[in-house]
Design an enzyme around this catalytic site. Structure first.
Site, short mmCIF file in Angstrom:
data_model
loop_
_atom_site.label_atom_id
_atom_site.label_comp_id
_atom_site.label_asym_id
_atom_site.label_seq_id
_atom_site.Cartn_x
_atom_site.Cartn_y
_atom_site.Cartn_z
N ASP A 89 0.73 -1.51 0.11
CA ASP A 89 -0.13 0.09 0.09
C ASP A 89 1.00 1.35 0.12
O ASP A 89 1.83 1.39 0.99
CB ASP A 89 -1.06 -0.14 1.33
CG ASP A 89 -1.87 1.01 1.33
OD1 ASP A 89 -1.92 2.12 0.39
OD2 ASP A 89 -2.78 0.86 2.05
N ASP A 100 -3.35 7.47 -3.67
CA ASP A 100 -3.27 5.97 -2.72
C ASP A 100 -3.70 4.75 -3.17
O ASP A 100 -4.87 4.78 -3.87
CB ASP A 100 -4.16 6.39 -1.37
CG ASP A 100 -4.25 5.11 -0.29
OD1 ASP A 100 -3.39 4.33 -0.47
OD2 ASP A 100 -4.93 5.43 0.62
N HIS A 159 -12.06 5.90 1.86
CA HIS A 159 -11.96 7.24 2.38
C HIS A 159 -11.84 7.97 1.37
O HIS A 159 -11.44 8.14 0.34
CB HIS A 159 -11.01 7.09 3.48
CG HIS A 159 -9.73 6.60 3.03
ND1 HIS A 159 -8.89 7.48 2.18
CD2 HIS A 159 -9.13 5.54 2.87
CE1 HIS A 159 -7.72 7.11 1.82
NE2 HIS A 159 -7.99 5.47 2.49
N HIS A 167 -6.96 10.48 4.88
CA HIS A 167 -8.22 9.94 5.30
C HIS A 167 -9.39 10.90 5.93
O HIS A 167 -9.41 11.23 7.04
CB HIS A 167 -7.94 8.94 6.66
CG HIS A 167 -6.96 7.60 6.05
ND1 HIS A 167 -5.95 7.74 5.74
CD2 HIS A 167 -7.62 6.16 6.05
CE1 HIS A 167 -5.54 6.52 5.35
NE2 HIS A 167 -6.52 5.81 5.30
N GLU A 192 -11.11 0.57 -1.01
CA GLU A 192 -10.08 -0.52 -0.78
C GLU A 192 -10.91 -1.59 -0.08
O GLU A 192 -10.59 -1.68 1.22
CB GLU A 192 -8.89 0.00 0.11
CG GLU A 192 -9.32 0.99 1.27
CD GLU A 192 -7.98 1.53 2.07
OE1 GLU A 192 -6.97 0.90 2.26
OE2 GLU A 192 -7.97 2.20 2.86
N GLU A 281 -6.95 -1.40 -4.02
CA GLU A 281 -7.26 -0.13 -3.89
C GLU A 281 -6.86 0.64 -5.12
O GLU A 281 -5.56 0.51 -5.34
CB GLU A 281 -6.35 0.44 -2.57
CG GLU A 281 -6.92 2.02 -2.15
CD GLU A 281 -6.23 2.37 -1.09
OE1 GLU A 281 -6.63 3.50 -0.51
OE2 GLU A 281 -5.33 1.71 -0.77
#
Length: 296
Positions: A89, A100, A159, A167, A192, A281
Site C-alpha cells: 500500500d 493512494d 475514505h 483519510h 479499498e 485499492e
C-alpha cells in the site's frame, strides 16, 4: 480540466500523483519475492516516490498474511518474504494532493483471496458516479467478496482524500450499511476492499512504526521540539515512519511526543483470527460523467 470544485491545477496535481504512484507500484511489486527484505522494498518505493514526486503521503505499508494495514518495517528490520500473502500500500503527494493505492502479491498459494478483493474493487468502481450512495457501494463490495466464499474486513473502509489528509469523509464501507453518503462531483475517494478467510475483523497489534502529528502545541524538551519542527515542515499532518529520522534520541522524542498526545501512533492492524488478508485499492475523482481513476 476542472472537475466540479476542483480547479485545473488541483486536478493536474492529483493526476501527477497518480502517475507517479502507478510507476512506483509496478517497480516495487516486482521486487516482492522470497528472500527479499521488507525494508528493501519499502526504502526503494519511498526513495522513488521522493525522486519523482514531492513526497510520500504515508510510509510504505507492507502487510503480510494476517496483517491488514499500518505494517511498515523498522530501521533494522531484516524480515524477508517467504510463502506470504503480501499487501503493498503506497501513497504519493504532489503539493499535498494525494494518490493512494494498494495491490496484493500472493506468494502463499491462495490467489483467490486477492482476486476477490480486486473483483470487489472493480464492481465498486462500476458504481461510482455523482449521486451514488456509499452504502450501496459497500453492499456491492460485500456481495462480491462473499460470493467468493470469503469475508470482507468489516471494520476497515475506504475514505475521502484531501490536501495533506489521506483519510477524510466520505467513508466507503466494505459492507452493506443502513445509511451512506451521496458522492458529489469533485470528491476524491480511495476505495479499498479487504478480503479474508477469517471472521472479518481487525484488532491492534503491538508493533508500531507509523506516527502522525495530531496536536500541534509547544513542548519543552529541546530534542522533542526539534523533531516536532521537522515534522511540521516536512510532513505536516501526513503520517511518517520512525525510521525516517536518526535513531536513538529521535526515537525517544517520538515516544515522548506520543505520550504527550502530540503524535498519534498507528499500531499494525491484524485479522483477529490470524487469517489471511488480501487488499486492492485505487483513488478516483468523481466527475460529471462518472469518475477518473488516477492510480490505474
Amino acid at each position: 480540466m476542472s472537475i466540479g470544485p476542483l480547479d485545473d491545477e488541483t486536478v493536474e496535481k492529483y493526476q501527477e500523483a497518480g502517475e507517479v504512484l502507478r510507476t512506483v507500484m509496478d517497480e516495487a511489486a516486482e521486487m516482492v519475492e522470497p528472500g527479499v527484505t521488507h525494508l528493501e522494498v519499502a526504502e526503494y518505493a519511498e526513495g522513488r516516490i521522493r525522486e519523482l514526486a514531492d513526497g510520500c503521503a504515508f510510509p510504505a505499508n507492507i502487510s503480510v498474511n494476517e496483517e491488514a494495514s499500518h505494517a511498515s518495517p523498522g530501521r533494522d528490520d531484516d524480515t524477508v518474504f517467504g510463502e506470504d500473502m503480501v499487501c503493498l500500500d503506497l501513497g504519493v503527494h504532489i503539493d499535498g494532493y494525494i494518490a493512494d493505492a494498494a495491490v496484493t502479491i500472493d506468494l502463499s498459494g491462495n490467489p483467490e483471496i486477492p482476486e476477490a478483493a480486486e473483483e470487489a474493487l472493480d464492481a465498486a468502481l462500476d458504481m461510482v458516479e455523482a449521486g451514488a450512495d456509499t452504502a450501496h457501494i459497500g453492499a456491492e463490495i460485500e456481495d462480491v467478496i462473499r460470493g467468493y466464499g470469503y469475508t470482507p474486513v468489516l471494520n476497515l473502509s475506504g475514505h475521502g482524500v484531501e490536501r495533506w489528509d489521506a483519510h477524510t469523509d466520505p467513508t466507503i464501507p466494505n459492507r452493506g450499511a443502513e445509511r451512506g453518503t451521496e458522492l458529489e462531483v469533485g470528491d476524491v475517494i480511495a476505495i479499498e476492499p479487504f478480503a479474508t478467510d477469517g471472521s472479518g475483523k481487525v484488532t491492534e497489534g503491538s508493533k508500531n512504526e507509523i506516527y502522525s502529528l495530531v496536536n500541534d502545541r509547544s513542548v519543552r524538551d529541546r530534542m522533542s521540539r526539534k523533531l516536532l519542527d521537522e515534522v511540521r515542515e516536512d510532513y505536516k499532518l501526513l503520517p511518517f515512519a520512525a525510521r525516517w529520522f536518526d535513531g536513538g534520541r529521535s526515537e525517544m522524542a517520538i515516544r515522548r511526543l506520543e505520550q504527550q498526545g502530540v503524535f498519534r501512533g498507528y499500531p499494525v492492524l491484524k485479522e483477529e483470527d490470524g487469517a489471511l488478508v488480501g487488499q486492492a485499492e485505487h483513488t478516483v475523482i468523481v466527475t460529471e460523467d462518472g469518475y477518473e481513476n488516477i492510480t490505474k
